[in-house]
Design a protein around this motif. Sequence first.
Motif, PDB file in Angstrom:
ATOM      1  N   GLY A   1       0.862  -1.180   0.000  1.00  0.00           N
ATOM      2  CA  GLY A   1       0.000   0.000   0.000  1.00  0.00           C
ATOM      3  C   GLY A   1       0.895   1.225   0.000  1.00  0.00           C
ATOM      4  O   GLY A   1       1.843   1.318  -0.784  1.00  0.00           O
ATOM      5  N   ASN A   2       0.616   2.181   0.879  1.00  0.00           N
ATOM      6  CA  ASN A   2       1.499   3.348   0.941  1.00  0.00           C
ATOM      7  C   ASN A   2       2.488   3.275   2.111  1.00  0.00           C
ATOM      8  O   ASN A   2       3.073   4.268   2.506  1.00  0.00           O
TER       9      ASN A   2
ATOM     10  N   SER B   1     -11.143  -5.751   0.124  1.00  0.00           N
ATOM     11  CA  SER B   1     -10.290  -4.981  -0.775  1.00  0.00           C
ATOM     12  C   SER B   1      -8.949  -5.700  -0.959  1.00  0.00           C
ATOM     13  O   SER B   1      -8.816  -6.899  -0.629  1.00  0.00           O
ATOM     14  N   SER B   2      -7.967  -5.024  -1.446  1.00  0.00           N
ATOM     15  CA  SER B   2      -6.641  -5.614  -1.668  1.00  0.00           C
ATOM     16  C   SER B   2      -5.615  -4.499  -1.755  1.00  0.00           C
ATOM     17  O   SER B   2      -5.991  -3.331  -1.834  1.00  0.00           O
TER      18      SER B   2
ATOM     19  N   GLY C   1      -1.504  -3.151  -3.181  1.00  0.00           N
ATOM     20  CA  GLY C   1      -0.344  -3.304  -4.042  1.00  0.00           C
ATOM     21  C   GLY C   1       0.941  -3.404  -3.228  1.00  0.00           C
ATOM     22  O   GLY C   1       0.925  -3.277  -1.998  1.00  0.00           O
ATOM     23  N   ALA C   2       2.043  -3.634  -3.917  1.00  0.00           N
ATOM     24  CA  ALA C   2       3.320  -3.768  -3.220  1.00  0.00           C
ATOM     25  C   ALA C   2       4.465  -3.446  -4.163  1.00  0.00           C
ATOM     26  O   ALA C   2       4.315  -3.491  -5.387  1.00  0.00           O
ATOM     27  N   ILE C   3       5.597  -3.090  -3.552  1.00  0.00           N
ATOM     28  CA  ILE C   3       6.827  -2.925  -4.326  1.00  0.00           C
ATOM     29  C   ILE C   3       7.851  -3.940  -3.838  1.00  0.00           C
ATOM     30  O   ILE C   3       8.048  -4.105  -2.632  1.00  0.00           O
TER      31      ILE C   3
ATOM     32  N   ALA D   1       2.385  -6.934 -12.420  1.00  0.00           N
ATOM     33  CA  ALA D   1       3.438  -5.912 -12.428  1.00  0.00           C
ATOM     34  C   ALA D   1       3.012  -4.726 -13.290  1.00  0.00           C
ATOM     35  O   ALA D   1       2.441  -4.893 -14.366  1.00  0.00           O
ATOM     36  N   LYS D   2       3.287  -3.532 -12.812  1.00  0.00           N
ATOM     37  CA  LYS D   2       2.922  -2.320 -13.570  1.00  0.00           C
ATOM     38  C   LYS D   2       4.073  -1.320 -13.696  1.00  0.00           C
ATOM     39  O   LYS D   2       3.909  -0.292 -14.374  1.00  0.00           O
TER      40      LYS D   2
ATOM     41  N   ALA E   1       6.781  -2.832  -9.287  1.00  0.00           N
ATOM     42  CA  ALA E   1       5.540  -2.441  -8.605  1.00  0.00           C
ATOM     43  C   ALA E   1       4.420  -3.404  -8.987  1.00  0.00           C
ATOM     44  O   ALA E   1       4.191  -3.638 -10.179  1.00  0.00           O
ATOM     45  N   PHE E   2       3.773  -3.958  -7.979  1.00  0.00           N
ATOM     46  CA  PHE E   2       2.629  -4.839  -8.230  1.00  0.00           C
ATOM     47  C   PHE E   2       1.331  -4.112  -7.901  1.00  0.00           C
ATOM     48  O   PHE E   2       1.208  -3.494  -6.836  1.00  0.00           O
ATOM     49  N   LYS E   3       0.381  -4.207  -8.780  1.00  0.00           N
ATOM     50  CA  LYS E   3      -0.914  -3.585  -8.524  1.00  0.00           C
ATOM     51  C   LYS E   3      -1.659  -4.372  -7.447  1.00  0.00           C
ATOM     52  O   LYS E   3      -1.317  -5.525  -7.170  1.00  0.00           O
ATOM     53  N   PRO E   4      -2.658  -3.778  -6.836  1.00  0.00           N
ATOM     54  CA  PRO E   4      -3.474  -4.529  -5.883  1.00  0.00           C
ATOM     55  C   PRO E   4      -4.211  -5.649  -6.619  1.00  0.00           C
ATOM     56  O   PRO E   4      -4.608  -5.479  -7.773  1.00  0.00           O
ATOM     57  N   THR E   5      -4.325  -6.788  -5.976  1.00  0.00           N
ATOM     58  CA  THR E   5      -5.049  -7.923  -6.545  1.00  0.00           C
ATOM     59  C   THR E   5      -6.403  -7.461  -7.089  1.00  0.00           C
ATOM     60  O   THR E   5      -7.119  -6.728  -6.418  1.00  0.00           O
ATOM     61  N   SER E   6      -6.691  -7.882  -8.304  1.00  0.00           N
ATOM     62  CA  SER E   6      -7.957  -7.447  -8.917  1.00  0.00           C
ATOM     63  C   SER E   6      -9.148  -8.255  -8.436  1.00  0.00           C
ATOM     64  O   SER E   6     -10.299  -7.855  -8.614  1.00  0.00           O
TER      65      SER E   6
END
Lengths: 361, 361, 361, 361
Positions: C163-164, C205-206, C208-210, C244-245, C300-305
């Motif tokens: 997240g942040n 919810s879900s 993201g992560a780096i 990955a984004k 960077a990985f997006k939050p699980t969709s």
Amino acid sequence: MSGNRFGTLFQYHSWGESHGEAIGCVVDGVPPGISLVAEDIQHYLDSRSPGRSRHTTQRRESDHVEILSGVFSGKTTGTPISLMIRNEDARSKDYDGIRDKFRPGHADYTYHAKYGHRDYRGGGRASARETAMRVAAGAIARKILETQIDPHILIRGAVIQIGNLACSREKWDWGEILKNDFYCPDGTMIRKWETFLDEKRTSGSSAGAIVEVQATGIPAGLGAPVYDKLDADIAKALMSINAAKGVEIGDGFDCVALGGEENADEITRDDNGKPLFLSNHAGGILGGISSGQDIIARVAFKPTSSVLTPRQTLDTEGNETTVVTKGRHDPCVGIRGMPVAEAMLACVLADHWLRHKAQCL
Amino acid sequence: MSGNRFGTLFQYHSWGESHGEAIGCVVDGVPPGISLVAEDIQHYLDSRSPGRSRHTTQRRESDHVEILSGVFSGKTTGTPISLMIRNEDARSKDYDGIRDKFRPGHADYTYHAKYGHRDYRGGGRASARETAMRVAAGAIARKILETQIDPHILIRGAVIQIGNLACSREKWDWGEILKNDFYCPDGTMIRKWETFLDEKRTSGSSAGAIVEVQATGIPAGLGAPVYDKLDADIAKALMSINAAKGVEIGDGFDCVALGGEENADEITRDDNGKPLFLSNHAGGILGGISSGQDIIARVAFKPTSSVLTPRQTLDTEGNETTVVTKGRHDPCVGIRGMPVAEAMLACVLADHWLRHKAQCL
Amino acid sequence: MSGNRFGTLFQYHSWGESHGEAIGCVVDGVPPGISLVAEDIQHYLDSRSPGRSRHTTQRRESDHVEILSGVFSGKTTGTPISLMIRNEDARSKDYDGIRDKFRPGHADYTYHAKYGHRDYRGGGRASARETAMRVAAGAIARKILETQIDPHILIRGAVIQIGNLACSREKWDWGEILKNDFYCPDGTMIRKWETFLDEKRTSGSSAGAIVEVQATGIPAGLGAPVYDKLDADIAKALMSINAAKGVEIGDGFDCVALGGEENADEITRDDNGKPLFLSNHAGGILGGISSGQDIIARVAFKPTSSVLTPRQTLDTEGNETTVVTKGRHDPCVGIRGMPVAEAMLACVLADHWLRHKAQCL
Amino acid sequence: MSGNRFGTLFQYHSWGESHGEAIGCVVDGVPPGISLVAEDIQHYLDSRSPGRSRHTTQRRESDHVEILSGVFSGKTTGTPISLMIRNEDARSKDYDGIRDKFRPGHADYTYHAKYGHRDYRGGGRASARETAMRVAAGAIARKILETQIDPHILIRGAVIQIGNLACSREKWDWGEILKNDFYCPDGTMIRKWETFLDEKRTSGSSAGAIVEVQATGIPAGLGAPVYDKLDADIAKALMSINAAKGVEIGDGFDCVALGGEENADEITRDDNGKPLFLSNHAGGILGGISSGQDIIARVAFKPTSSVLTPRQTLDTEGNETTVVTKGRHDPCVGIRGMPVAEAMLACVLADHWLRHKAQCL
């Protein structure tokens, strides 16, 4: 993927049409630090040069090769080597007569079917002129083999049959090859071939030929199992030469009539305790991998399709017509095919050498 | 790059050793939506199955193929199709005798020279067992051609010579092929081949063979100029089959003795105004691109190198010794090579079909 | 060419769907003679195994890998290594609800648009389950690097932001990584991430992560100029991981705000006279070629969709509908992405190592 | 395999050094019948041309491109298109001072480590001059997309940040881009960037930049699953540009802080019943395949490493020294990177279009 590139690690990408601005290729994957000057390449280009004798095409090109990149201070840098030969003697007018006609035995019809649109001048991309780039790339391939494996590696060839006139294997003399107009290794055959080809040429016909190439000094271990067998890659390389219609390794088609015990080459030791094969039916390749023996391959070239005899064909509109191929052509394209076959063999070997280094050394 | 993959757009990556857990391949690039069940593949595997007659190896494998991925609800999904065949009848013990010896004519010595270390059981990766995956991939290649070009495309072959006993082209009958143990198209030859091979087998010898494959219904335009000519890719594909030593397209080596005006196939129109070739010396390929005629190729198989006659060789320590190859082998490996050659031709054509679609359609 | 293959000299071809029979890959180009047992691979598979904690998917697979070929007597033979994992815990029923609906943020719609026909169960080929094969191939890649370059090469990673909530680089402790459920290198962050993800999960919810990955011990000289730069290949490898984004090398986006004199890493000599860089803004790569410094990359990985909140979408007929993604999913797919990112880095390095050997050694 | 080739079906092989005879590339796989004249390419080359303003390098090249093959009567023939630009303004003398020194942040040291031997003049092969060929190939890629998909496809970019000065997305105006020296879409930012860069230049420093590229009009379905995902190929293409250090797709690193329900773009129908996405966090790509939305990517360029501030380094003998980079350089190389990034995106899309045609159309 569009078929203009050869090789995997040692590779080159060739371009250019017979009557366009220039022809060229980009040779890539070359190890750095190999000494290379244009003359190293020019030497082999000159040996295939059209205009060598009345038995090959009368088109005269100096075939002057330029090295545009990849060499600095006389040594390869490991970056792409761009080679270019300007087209000087391109008489496109000669080809106006066949602009809308499909010459039998040529690629005219199939290019038309595939691309719709083609550079008809001198066969365009399908011209044997492209083979100059094979010879140029082959010169660099030799440099790699000589520098990295053994300076005494020999990759050489001979024309061993023209029409139905075959050389005698017993009379094979490598010293003869460069003394005659045919790369013929059998001195007793030269007069016969001259007479035969003069007859062919004056009658507006043409003749096929068989070329044999050999590589001496290649160590055991080059090649790959299954699909990229060394012999499979040699077969592709030789069959890709213009006018090639057959390829053999070692005894080739003749081994069909042998028994397994005759055909399988027995092994013993030489004086240094190294493996010594008692025969070479296999042509130096077993299971797709070099055995250390001489690598031997042959390629059959069809008779030149450009003949002065009128032939029945269609035009691009689908109308029946006849065609006579003017222009300047080789009565026996197989002769000029010899240095090309040598070069292709060198390219395959340099490629497999780098592949072998990558995986097994 | 290590030689276990075939093709560019239609491609497959094969794996497995003769006496390992299993053999298999990953077939990729297959268009989505093509109906495919295991039986489509099994059908062709059964046709090459060892144990078919006394003239082929006595190893009995059910060769039961599993589709592990890439097919959903009976249709291809466009993702990789993983095929696997478990090895059932692997009698590795048979090979203990040759564990440390290089069988002449086999890949034993060259694998040893290349890799240092090898699975000697049944030839390991060099075994003809791998060809099952070629046949499996070929079955999928046929599906692509039939679905996307024409359901009536025929890709078929025949054994046309065993030892020095050649079929007569005049007596060619496709109906004969599946009625005999040899895929022989000439009914008058069968008895002779039986006698000949029985003699070879009982004397511990073996015989070579020539296989011809043909593709009918392929449109003009498939192939590529220069290095990936359709015939060059066919040559590579056929030469990559175990024991292959020669390849020809159309008239092949015989065209050397023809004049250009005989060899170049003239063109006229058929009743529908379409191009009609008056002969097919070219074997359906001009300038590396299909002409719409039947595509015709031949491949020469050497006599099986596994013979019962003792042969001189070295062991892995470099000592002189003799070897007799036990195990279960084909006296004429060329017979089993026929379905493999068919499959390889199908794979080349499917690949070039997709390549043609990408660039020109 | 259909996107299921990775690498050039060290390469693998992956296959299989999330809820099919099995998943697997064929790893090829591996040098012979490298010791390899299934446990070498299993070790890394276990580290990415789903079911590790409540913060990753609840699907439980033993992920038991089988080596089906290419290894004999505990050593690689140089032939293809076929790996397979049977799918055990495939509850396809879970997916009936989304069979005809395009889940937002998923590949459902684009696969449908591309292929027409798809295996919708668990995402089929688009499932993160495929990443097991990346980890398996990565284990072999590490073996190559350790055997051929240096046994002390380290390729390792960490989750540095969820997240942040970002880790502190000052508190980085490699020893922490395997002690927590997040591969987190900053012990002070663990409690915060737990709270954050519990909240995300319970609210449907879900996050993201780096992930950051580093390679230590890689010599200078790996890579290639221009298109296959080492960093370009790393970028592709990391961006190809599901979800990955974004990808960075060294300082990445942060270097935009630096001046050239700050960003360019100065060089001096270490005590042994070897080049010593005074900083590593470049992340160990200059001009696409490794400098011998640590190679550093982030993804960077997006939050699980897959979220439990109802989302607006279409069905395959084009009707408007809503969808809630049941099934067993990771609230933060980036966590499981860490071992995958490590593996991809290992694969790129092994590939470029072999490429370097081929051309320059 | 040596890294100078881009693409699979639409591909080009680039060659040449900054201060050699010429630079060029061979573009291959281009469909036949596409109208193409040198001006189509020159147009895009001019847009990247050095010498555009005081904010880019003062090297002045007319960059006049020649088409040497593959085009006949104004249309592509389907054979390789050879492009060449002669190097006119090559002042090699400028580089004598850095001949034996490794400039920090440059490829000098790594090329030396890899190849031993290098063309040091102007960076040789590592020079940004090579990017002219990317722009040239990109011009042909656009032609393919416009001809075969939609003439209204737009592939365009902007510089959105220089140093730490970022444009406002709200003030984005495509019309501004070509009106200023920076490809800046935000008119309010131009004066600030001028001041900032003047300061950087006069102080002998340099600045980084972020470029965003977008493709509009690309249909759903382009791309491939798993390793050759469309975004993975875009990442590689952009990261391969000189000085690139980071790449993002869609929201990129920013999506890490979003919840899955925010980030996953919901779908509804437009007035024609076609899928309409309600947002575009994904940047037009899902599961590696285009969704039909705008494709959006960003690339971070590091500050130019050639700075006038003396920097600590080694010479080729391993001695400590300092270096100041003279020569003519861009204070912000990212500006010239914009047209290159556009071109690379075009190349990736043209390649995946042909790949999609081959397998799925």
